[in-house]
Structure formats: structure tokens, C-alpha cells
Enzyme design. Structure first.
Site, short mmCIF file in Angstrom:
data_model
loop_
_atom_site.label_atom_id
_atom_site.label_comp_id
_atom_site.label_asym_id
_atom_site.label_seq_id
_atom_site.Cartn_x
_atom_site.Cartn_y
_atom_site.Cartn_z
N GLN A 55 41.30 36.81 32.10
CA GLN A 55 42.30 35.86 32.60
C GLN A 55 43.36 35.61 31.53
O GLN A 55 43.05 35.27 30.39
CB GLN A 55 41.59 34.55 33.01
CG GLN A 55 42.50 33.52 33.64
CD GLN A 55 43.10 33.97 34.98
OE1 GLN A 55 42.46 34.62 35.79
NE2 GLN A 55 44.37 33.66 35.20
N LYS B 43 38.57 33.15 42.33
CA LYS B 43 38.31 34.59 42.40
C LYS B 43 36.81 34.85 42.49
O LYS B 43 36.37 35.73 43.22
CB LYS B 43 38.91 35.30 41.18
CG LYS B 43 40.44 35.35 41.20
CD LYS B 43 40.99 35.88 39.88
CE LYS B 43 42.48 35.67 39.72
NZ LYS B 43 42.97 35.90 38.37
N ASP C 152 42.83 44.94 37.29
CA ASP C 152 44.11 44.22 37.26
C ASP C 152 45.28 45.20 37.15
O ASP C 152 46.43 44.82 37.39
CB ASP C 152 44.14 43.29 36.03
CG ASP C 152 44.05 41.82 36.43
OD1 ASP C 152 44.28 41.52 37.61
OD2 ASP C 152 43.77 41.00 35.54
#
Ligand code: NAD
Length: 292
Positions: free
Chosen positions: A97, A53, A120
């Protein structure tokens, strides 16, 4: 037309759109999209995801920072880090994460992220807005799935979409999205307690598999000519590869290929789309397009 929905190709178009829009944003508004990654612990798969990412951010011309903290970080230590990024003007998106180490309350961490930086789309404010049809950050994997359908001009209006899996990151948000008027699907969500799963899935014009079990969906699960979206990422042993494993989806691709109308491969389907939509969300955050 090819039966394969090539997520790699579609995502590379999106990435190049993001790159050009980023250049314009920098020139015209002197704003560089900024994304902060927080990763706790040493899980090798998570480390690889974050590295990829970060690389995608560099290629898009973004500013990004990665805070890799030890797995024994305290919950309050992690909350402090989030607060720091919440008030950092260079940062438009924060990504923690998952999964987090077991001693940390994942919900508490997600809720601590400023929902205006929650690229997200996991914060309850964004989840709620998604379900009532308001503008919000859409979780990247569901967003990637609907973007593939849109860009391949797949007719969704009036189609029966069946989703296997009811997670908060894939199953539920993709169901909410497909119910929106721009897709107008009739949606059914199945899960581990759904009786006679095959009888439901075999009526799906669009079948989305987000289960986490390698090759679970066989040809007798699917309807002739249907569109199959395989979200699964499963590591299965393969002595012929250097690593000793290979990545497979939740759908038995070979078994279903002749019978379906279109299908996403694994790898090279939903996976690359997820990263592309993370860039899209971050760019939109920097532009103030989602929240002012
Ligand atoms: P999860 O583990 O949170 O949920 C799995 C779901 O599958 C549950 O709702 C469960 O009820 C359902 N399920 C399990 N066994 C079942 C069965 N026998 N019959 C019917 N339903 C069953 O999963 P998740 O986080 O949504 O992830 C699903 C898969 O997608 C995993 O392989 C994950 O790695 C992958 N994933 C991929 C991406 C991507 O970018 N491609 C992103 C997120 C998740």
C-alpha cells in the site's frame, strides 16, 4: 440509456465473475488465489483501503494475508517481508500500500516485488510491457477505466482521448492502454504545465481526469456529448456529514452533467472498479494466465 456510468454495478458483475471462476479453479486445480497486503504506518485512509481490499478478497473466496507493520520499519525489514511473499507458493499477488513512510525508497520496494506477482502493475517490467503492448499486469485503476468503457460499449476507435494527469499509476498507463489496438484512441496527456488546458480538453471525446483537485473540471472544459471519467478522490470539508467531510471527484459533476454524454460519479465510479480489477489480476495470476 442512463448517462451515469455506474462503477458499482459494473464492478459487482466483475466480482461475481471472479467468484465463480475462483470456485472452478479451486475445484478443478485445487488452487486458491492468494493475495498479500503490506501496509506500513498508521495512515487512516490507507488502513481503510487495505481493509476494503481484504474484505473483497474474502468475498471472492481468495486467501489473503495482511502484514501491518509499524511506520518506523526499516527498508531492509520491508524488503525481507517482500522476499518472504515472493517465495510463498500460496501467494500469487503482492500489494504494497502506497504511499510508504518517507524514509523508505518506494522505487526499491516496488522493484523488489517479483514482477510475476505484481498485481498492482507498478513494477518497471510490467510498466515496460504495458507500453510495448505485451501481456502483463495492468495497473488496476487504468484497467478499471478501460473495462468500464468496454462493458458500456463506448466507441473508442478513432476517438480523441485526453487525460489530465501524468502519474505512473493512472495517467501514463491509461494512455498506453488507450493506444492499444483494442481501443485505438488518439491520446493526449496533459499535466500541470500544459498551457491553455481548456482548449485541449474541450476537444476530447473521452476526458479522463486524474489530477487530485476537487471539482477542477467545469463545463467549459468539456466537449458537448463527451464521455467523462473522473478518477479523483478528494476529501472536502462538509459539516453536514457525520465524518465532517465528503468525497468528491476532480470533475464538477453537477456543472458538467447536462453537457456531457456520459459520466462516472464519485463515489461509485472508478473507485469500485479499481478493487474489482485487483481481484481480476490476482485470479489471473493464480491461473498462470499472465505469466506461467
Ligand atoms: P498525482 O498527484 O500523482 O498526479 C496528479 C497529476 O495531475 C500530475 O501529473 C499533475 O501534473 C497533474 N496536475 C496537477 N495540477 C494540474 C493542473 N492545474 N492542470 C493540469 N494538470 C494538473 O495523482 P494520481 O496518483 O494520478 O491521482 C490523481 C487523483 O486520482 C487523486 O485524487 C487520487 O486520489 C485519485 N486516484 C483514484 C484512484 C481510484 O481508484 N479511483 C486510484 C488512484 C488515484
Amino acid at each position: 440509456m442512463s448517462k451515469i456510468i455506474d462503477g458499482k454495478e459494473i464492478s459487482s458483475h466483475i466480482k461475481s465473475e471472479v467468484r465463480s471462476e475462483t470456485e472452478i479453479l479451486k475445484k478443478e486445480k485445487n488452487v486458491t488465489p492468494g493475495l498479500a497486503f503490506i501496509i506500513a504506518g498508521e495512515d487512516p485512509a490507507s488502513r481503510v483501503y487495505v481493509k476494503n481490499k481484504g474484505k473483497a478478497c474474502d468475498e471472492a473466496g481468495f486467501y489473503s494475508v495482511t502484514e501491518a507493520v509499524p511506520g518506523d520499519i526499516t527498508e531492509s525489514g520491508l524488503l525481507d517481508l517482500i522476499r518472504r511473499f515472493n517465495s510463498d507458493e500460496k501467494i500469487h499477488g503482492i500489494l504494497v500500500q502506497l504511499p510508504l513512510p518517507a524514509h523508505i525508497d518506494q522505487k526499491k520496494i516496488i522493484e523488489a516485488i517479483d514482477y510475476k506477482k505484481d498485481v498492482d502493475g507498478f513494477h518497471p517490467v510490467n510498466a515496460g510491457k504495458l507500453s510495448i503492448g505485451d501481456k502483463c499486469f495492468i495497473p488496476c485503476t487504468p484497467f478499471g477505466i478501460t473495462e468500464m468503457l468496454r462493458r458500456k460499449n463506448i466507441k473508442t476507435e478513432g476517438m480523441r482521448a485526453v487525460i489530465i494527469g501524468r502519474s505512473n499509476i493512472v495517467g501514463k498507463p491509461v494512455a498506453s492502454l488507450l493506444l492499444r489496438p483494442e481501443f485505438n484512441c488518439t491520446v493526449t496527456v496533459c499535466h500541470s504545465r500544459t498551457p491553455d488546458l481548456k482548449s485541449v480538453t474541450s476537444e476530447a471525446d473521452i476526458l479522463i481526469a486524474a489530477i487530485g483537485r476537487a471539482d477542477f473540471v467545469k463545463r467549459d472544459f468539456i466537449k458537448e456529448g463527451s464521455v467523462i471519467i473522473d478518477v479523483g478522490i478528494n476529501r472536502t470539508e462538509d459539516k453536514e456529514t457525520k465524518s465532517g467531510y465528503k468525497i468528491t471527484g476532480d470533475v464538477d459533476y453537477k456543472d458538467c452533467f447536462d453537457k456531457c454524454g456520459m459520466i462516472t460519479p464519485v463515489p461509485g465510479g472508478v473507485g469500485p472498479m479499481t478493487i474489482a480489477m485487483l481481484l481480476r489480476n490476482t485470479l489471473d495470476a493464480a491461473k498462470g494466465k499472465i505469466y506461467d
